[in-house]
Motif scaffolding. Structure first.
Motif, PDB file in Angstrom:
ATOM      1  N   ALA A 149       0.837  -1.208   0.000  1.00 49.05           N
ATOM      2  CA  ALA A 149       0.000   0.000   0.000  1.00 49.05           C
ATOM      3  C   ALA A 149       0.867   1.251   0.000  1.00 49.05           C
ATOM      4  N   ARG A 150       1.946   1.233   0.754  1.00 49.19           N
ATOM      5  CA  ARG A 150       2.865   2.374   0.746  1.00 49.19           C
ATOM      6  C   ARG A 150       3.519   2.535  -0.626  1.00 49.19           C
ATOM      7  N   ALA A 151       3.918   1.420  -1.226  1.00 42.61           N
ATOM      8  CA  ALA A 151       4.565   1.475  -2.541  1.00 42.61           C
ATOM      9  C   ALA A 151       3.606   1.994  -3.612  1.00 42.61           C
ATOM     10  N   ARG A 152       2.304   1.718  -3.460  1.00 42.27           N
ATOM     11  CA  ARG A 152       1.315   2.221  -4.417  1.00 42.27           C
ATOM     12  C   ARG A 152       1.004   3.696  -4.197  1.00 42.27           C
ATOM     13  N   GLY A 153       1.472   4.259  -3.097  1.00 38.62           N
ATOM     14  CA  GLY A 153       1.248   5.676  -2.833  1.00 38.62           C
ATOM     15  C   GLY A 153      -0.032   5.982  -2.076  1.00 38.62           C
ATOM     16  N   VAL A 154      -0.578   4.989  -1.385  1.00 39.45           N
ATOM     17  CA  VAL A 154      -1.778   5.214  -0.580  1.00 39.45           C
ATOM     18  C   VAL A 154      -1.405   6.151   0.564  1.00 39.45           C
ATOM     19  N   PRO A 155      -2.247   7.160   0.833  1.00 38.72           N
ATOM     20  CA  PRO A 155      -1.934   8.093   1.925  1.00 38.72           C
ATOM     21  C   PRO A 155      -1.789   7.375   3.273  1.00 38.72           C
ATOM     22  N   LYS A 156      -0.888   7.903   4.118  1.00 40.36           N
ATOM     23  CA  LYS A 156      -0.614   7.272   5.419  1.00 40.36           C
ATOM     24  C   LYS A 156      -1.870   7.148   6.272  1.00 40.36           C
TER      25      LYS A 156
END
Length: 190
Positions: free
Chosen positions: A87-94
């Motif tokens: 999810a972080r790699a896909r750019g999902v907001p924190k």
């Protein structure tokens, strides 16, 4: 501090600070009550609400500290999983990662422990009732033990057992609302 100090000591410290030193809250008793037919309560008067603050905080400090530690440790564990990395790699907001993905998967053990702790508060608030001189189930049970009143002790233990069973049923029903794996299993069986 919330986990390491015993409940009765927290109650005594709160009495010392807020009743003796500051004089803001009453140190014992139930306060003014209002009668509604057969039922009397102090929760609908200002004086009764002042009397419940210290016992409620005393009972809540340990529970809040326990749940905070549990949520923190579970979140640290969940944040190391692969789907959070993806999810972080896909750019999902924190914020979305924390609240939608991580916290939702953290809630299962938290719900379990919270359910058990709510039952524990109800069953074992005897010490807090004694410290604050509340006329409740704890006082009734202590008097029953002192006078060897077996029927009252048995009724108290049966009531506490019923409360634990109902709370565990509610916890199991909350699992259906939180855990997506259980929803998919229930949908596939239909």
């Amino acid at each position: 501090v919330g986990i390491s100090l015993p409940t009765f000591f927290i109650g005594i410290l709160l009495i010392l600070v807020f009743s003796v030193w500051l004089g803001w809250l009453p140190s014992y008793g139930r306060g003014e009550t209002v009668a509604f037919g057969w039922w009397t309560t102090g929760l609908l008067t200002g004086d009764g609400l002042k009397h419940i603050i210290l016992p409620a905080v005393t009972l809540a400090i340990f529970q809040i500290a326990l749940v905070m530690r549990l949520v923190r440790s579970e979140m640290l564990e969940v944040m190391r999983t692969d789907y959070i990395r993806f999810a972080r790699a896909r750019g999902v907001p924190k914020r979305k990662i924390f609240f939608r993905h991580a916290l939702k998967n953290t809630l299962l053990p938290v719900i379990t422990i919270t359910g058990l702790q709510i039952g524990g508060i109800i069953a074992f608030s005897i010490v807090t009732e004694t410290v604050f001189q509340w006329p409740g189930m704890g006082l009734l049970f202590i008097q029953a033990v002192q006078f060897a009143d077996i029927p009252v002790m048995a009724a108290y233990l049966c009531l506490i057992s019923l409360i634990f069973v109902v709370i565990n049923l509610i916890v199991d029903l909350l699992y259906l609302a939180v855990d997506p794996r259980l929803k998919s299993d229930a949908a596939s069986k239909e």
